[in-house]
Design a protein around this motif. Structure first.
Motif, PDB file in Angstrom:
ATOM      1  N   TRP A 196       0.738  20.814  34.286  1.00  0.00           N
ATOM      2  CA  TRP A 196      -0.155  19.768  34.800  1.00  0.00           C
ATOM      3  C   TRP A 196      -1.598  20.117  34.430  1.00  0.00           C
ATOM      4  CZ3 TRP A 196      -3.561  19.859  39.271  1.00  0.00           C
ATOM      5  CH2 TRP A 196      -3.673  21.108  39.884  1.00  0.00           C
ATOM      6  N   ARG A 197      -2.500  19.219  34.752  1.00  0.00           N
ATOM      7  CA  ARG A 197      -3.890  19.388  34.342  1.00  0.00           C
ATOM      8  C   ARG A 197      -4.486  20.709  34.810  1.00  0.00           C
ATOM      9  NH1 ARG A 197      -7.759  21.085  33.295  1.00  0.00           N
ATOM     10  NH2 ARG A 197      -9.883  20.297  33.231  1.00  0.00           N
ATOM     11  N   GLY A 198      -4.117  21.188  35.986  1.00  0.00           N
ATOM     12  CA  GLY A 198      -4.672  22.433  36.509  1.00  0.00           C
ATOM     13  C   GLY A 198      -4.298  23.653  35.698  1.00  0.00           C
ATOM     14  N   ASN A 199      -3.275  23.538  34.852  1.00  0.00           N
ATOM     15  CA  ASN A 199      -2.845  24.659  34.003  1.00  0.00           C
ATOM     16  C   ASN A 199      -3.116  24.414  32.522  1.00  0.00           C
ATOM     17  OD1 ASN A 199      -1.919  26.332  36.051  1.00  0.00           O
ATOM     18  ND2 ASN A 199       0.110  25.410  36.070  1.00  0.00           N
ATOM     19  N   LEU A 200      -3.843  23.356  32.215  1.00  0.00           N
ATOM     20  CA  LEU A 200      -4.189  23.043  30.831  1.00  0.00           C
ATOM     21  C   LEU A 200      -5.701  22.971  30.689  1.00  0.00           C
ATOM     22  CD1 LEU A 200      -1.562  20.230  30.108  1.00  0.00           C
ATOM     23  CD2 LEU A 200      -1.487  22.589  29.283  1.00  0.00           C
ATOM     24  N   PHE A 201      -6.217  23.616  29.663  1.00  0.00           N
ATOM     25  CA  PHE A 201      -7.663  23.681  29.455  1.00  0.00           C
ATOM     26  C   PHE A 201      -7.991  23.342  28.009  1.00  0.00           C
ATOM     27  CE2 PHE A 201      -6.772  26.190  33.121  1.00  0.00           C
ATOM     28  CZ  PHE A 201      -7.880  26.081  33.941  1.00  0.00           C
ATOM     29  N   SER A 202      -9.190  22.834  27.818  1.00  0.00           N
ATOM     30  CA  SER A 202      -9.644  22.516  26.466  1.00  0.00           C
ATOM     31  C   SER A 202     -10.995  23.176  26.210  1.00  0.00           C
ATOM     32  CB  SER A 202      -9.741  20.997  26.273  1.00  0.00           C
ATOM     33  OG  SER A 202     -10.003  20.689  24.926  1.00  0.00           O
ATOM     34  N   PRO A 203     -10.994  24.486  25.960  1.00  0.00           N
ATOM     35  CA  PRO A 203     -12.243  25.171  25.640  1.00  0.00           C
ATOM     36  C   PRO A 203     -12.635  24.927  24.190  1.00  0.00           C
ATOM     37  CG  PRO A 203     -10.435  26.721  25.598  1.00  0.00           C
ATOM     38  CD  PRO A 203      -9.846  25.390  26.011  1.00  0.00           C
ATOM     39  N   GLN A 204     -13.895  25.123  23.920  1.00  0.00           N
ATOM     40  CA  GLN A 204     -14.378  24.954  22.555  1.00  0.00           C
ATOM     41  C   GLN A 204     -14.284  26.275  21.815  1.00  0.00           C
ATOM     42  OE1 GLN A 204     -18.188  23.062  22.369  1.00  0.00           O
ATOM     43  NE2 GLN A 204     -17.802  22.276  20.327  1.00  0.00           N
ATOM     44  N   GLY A 205     -13.624  26.257  20.659  1.00  0.00           N
ATOM     45  CA  GLY A 205     -13.483  27.468  19.866  1.00  0.00           C
ATOM     46  C   GLY A 205     -14.760  27.820  19.130  1.00  0.00           C
ATOM     47  N   GLN A 206     -14.797  28.984  18.539  1.00  0.00           N
ATOM     48  CA  GLN A 206     -15.981  29.427  17.810  1.00  0.00           C
ATOM     49  C   GLN A 206     -16.298  28.531  16.621  1.00  0.00           C
ATOM     50  OE1 GLN A 206     -15.426  33.562  16.840  1.00  0.00           O
ATOM     51  NE2 GLN A 206     -15.798  34.247  18.945  1.00  0.00           N
ATOM     52  N   ASP A 207     -15.271  27.847  16.121  1.00  0.00           N
ATOM     53  CA  ASP A 207     -15.490  26.939  14.997  1.00  0.00           C
ATOM     54  C   ASP A 207     -15.894  25.541  15.444  1.00  0.00           C
ATOM     55  OD1 ASP A 207     -13.150  26.118  16.142  1.00  0.00           O
ATOM     56  OD2 ASP A 207     -11.933  26.235  14.321  1.00  0.00           O
ATOM     57  N   GLY A 208     -16.094  25.373  16.766  1.00  0.00           N
ATOM     58  CA  GLY A 208     -16.482  24.081  17.300  1.00  0.00           C
ATOM     59  C   GLY A 208     -15.315  23.172  17.637  1.00  0.00           C
ATOM     60  N   ARG A 209     -14.113  23.554  17.245  1.00  0.00           N
ATOM     61  CA  ARG A 209     -12.925  22.736  17.504  1.00  0.00           C
ATOM     62  C   ARG A 209     -12.477  22.888  18.952  1.00  0.00           C
ATOM     63  NH1 ARG A 209      -7.448  23.662  17.610  1.00  0.00           N
ATOM     64  NH2 ARG A 209      -7.837  25.879  17.220  1.00  0.00           N
ATOM     65  N   LEU A 210     -12.039  21.790  19.553  1.00  0.00           N
ATOM     66  CA  LEU A 210     -11.517  21.845  20.908  1.00  0.00           C
ATOM     67  C   LEU A 210     -10.087  22.368  20.877  1.00  0.00           C
ATOM     68  CD1 LEU A 210     -12.779  18.556  22.599  1.00  0.00           C
ATOM     69  CD2 LEU A 210     -13.572  20.891  22.996  1.00  0.00           C
ATOM     70  N   ARG A 211      -9.844  23.464  21.566  1.00  0.00           N
ATOM     71  CA  ARG A 211      -8.509  24.035  21.646  1.00  0.00           C
ATOM     72  C   ARG A 211      -7.735  23.383  22.795  1.00  0.00           C
ATOM     73  NH1 ARG A 211      -9.846  29.692  23.211  1.00  0.00           N
ATOM     74  NH2 ARG A 211      -7.625  30.126  22.912  1.00  0.00           N
ATOM     75  N   LEU A 212      -6.440  23.615  22.828  1.00  0.00           N
ATOM     76  CA  LEU A 212      -5.585  23.162  23.921  1.00  0.00           C
ATOM     77  C   LEU A 212      -4.827  24.384  24.427  1.00  0.00           C
ATOM     78  CD1 LEU A 212      -4.549  20.760  25.588  1.00  0.00           C
ATOM     79  CD2 LEU A 212      -2.724  20.492  23.887  1.00  0.00           C
ATOM     80  N   VAL A 213      -5.224  24.884  25.582  1.00  0.00           N
ATOM     81  CA  VAL A 213      -4.746  26.174  26.079  1.00  0.00           C
ATOM     82  C   VAL A 213      -3.978  25.983  27.388  1.00  0.00           C
ATOM     83  CG1 VAL A 213      -5.456  28.447  26.928  1.00  0.00           C
ATOM     84  CG2 VAL A 213      -6.665  27.393  24.990  1.00  0.00           C
TER      85      VAL A 213
END
Length: 344
Positions: A196-213
């Motif tokens: 669910w949303r509480g266990n999914l994050f979208s941090p920004q990587g060093q290359d500027g790309r949004l990750r899905l963690v």
């Protein structure tokens, strides 16, 4: 099993430069109950530690990433410290719909790969059935509270919910075994089982790309295809993870993009199988276990509910009053699909 989660942050100095850093410490500890020591139990205490140590999480298919584990320390008998990256989300509590579409598609690729090109690992500590049967049958006090007219006479409950929902909830409970049986006969795949949303994050990587963690892999294991998006849908909506007020529109975005992810892996199974599992799982897990409603009626947990939801109790109940009828509709849809599915 989680004894605490802590963030450490500070400032590093490197050749005259100041560099901010942060890490997360998750403390995993063996609870007192012996059932948590059974590797086959859904709540086996050491599963996430073993998942990181096994290397299983090092190479997930598609763009779904596992939160980086920086180190594991066994601090004492029955106590592990997991040092994890601090995957700070780019969006905050509420994701835009496009981000849910991306997550649903990624979960489809993740689940689909283990239906087509990869074998599901056979580790003894993996959850062996993602069916909500055990969870729901263990929590029959929720049914007792639903049957109790005093629950529906509570002023806060009365203000948010029509009493007519009571009979629909009871019917969902009474018809649960047929849905359990069918879910457990669906095609099985490797699943997160708490995506669910509480266990999914979208941090920004060093290359500027949004990750899905994805974090919290304590329930990793076997489950029917479509299970993971049941978790993505219901609690993400109910706990204000999306601004959208229409659960049907939210359902469509998640389900259609999940199907796209499955198809990207080459899976060509019956769409109705996936729809059945999604509808039945979401309805059973989050419709039968209307714990927020039950807790309110019993009293004593209001601050906990408000802390977890991030909103006032009245706002939370209003949100649940939108979600719950839709979950009951999904339950009806699942029962309607039963007769046409070859797996049942």
């Amino acid at each position: 099993m989680t004894e605490g989660v802590y963030r450490f942050e500070g400032m590093a100095h490197d050749k005259g430069k100041h560099i901010g850093w942060s890490v997360v410490l998750k403390v995993v500890a063996l609870p007192g109950d012996a059932m948590f020591e059974e590797v086959a139990h859904p709540l086996y205490w050491k599963r996430e530690v073993l998942a990181f140590q096994s290397g299983l999480l090092n190479d997930l298919p598609g763009e779904l990433e596992v939160v980086r584990c920086l180190g594991i320390e066994e601090r004492a008998a029955g106590v592990y410290w997991l040092w994890l990256e601090d995957a700070r989300d780019r969006f905050g509590q509420q994701w835009p719909l496009a981000q849910y579409a991306r997550a649903a598609r990624a979960l489809g690729v993740f689940n689909g790969a283990y239906l087509t090109s990869r074998s599901i690992p056979d580790y003894a500590w993996l959850v062996r059935s993602g069916s909500p049967r055990g969870l729901i049958n263990y929590n029959t006090q929720a049914l007792d509270a639903i049957r109790d007219l005093r629950t529906w006479e509570h002023p806060l409950v009365q203000a948010a919910f029509p009493v007519s929902l009571k009979e629909r909830l009871v019917r969902l409970w009474d018809g649960r075994e047929a849905l359990f049986d069918a879910i457990e006969r669906m095609p099985q795949t490797l699943s997160h089982l708490d995506a669910w949303r509480g266990n999914l994050f979208s941090p920004q990587g060093q290359d500027g790309r949004l990750r899905l963690v994805a974090i919290d892999w304590a329930y990793l294991g076997w489950a029917a295809v479509g299970t993971d998006i049941g978790d993505l849908f219901a609690p993400s909506f109910g706990l204000f993870g999306v601004q959208l007020e229409n659960p049907a529109a939210f359902d469509k975005v998640i389900f259609e993009n999940y199907m796209k992810g499955l198809q990207e892996t080459g899976w060509q199974g019956d769409r109705r199988l996936v729809r059945f599992t999604f509808a039945a799982f979401a309805a059973l897990k989050y419709g039968c276990l209307t714990l927020g409603l039950v807790d309110v009626a019993k009293g004593g947990k209001h601050p906990l509910v408000e802390h977890f939801a991030g909103h006032s109790l009245e706002e939370y109940l209003d949100r649940l009053a939108v979600l719950l009828p839709y979950l009951l509709d999904l339950g009806d849809e699942a029962h309607g699909l039963l007769s046409s599915l070859k797996y049942v």
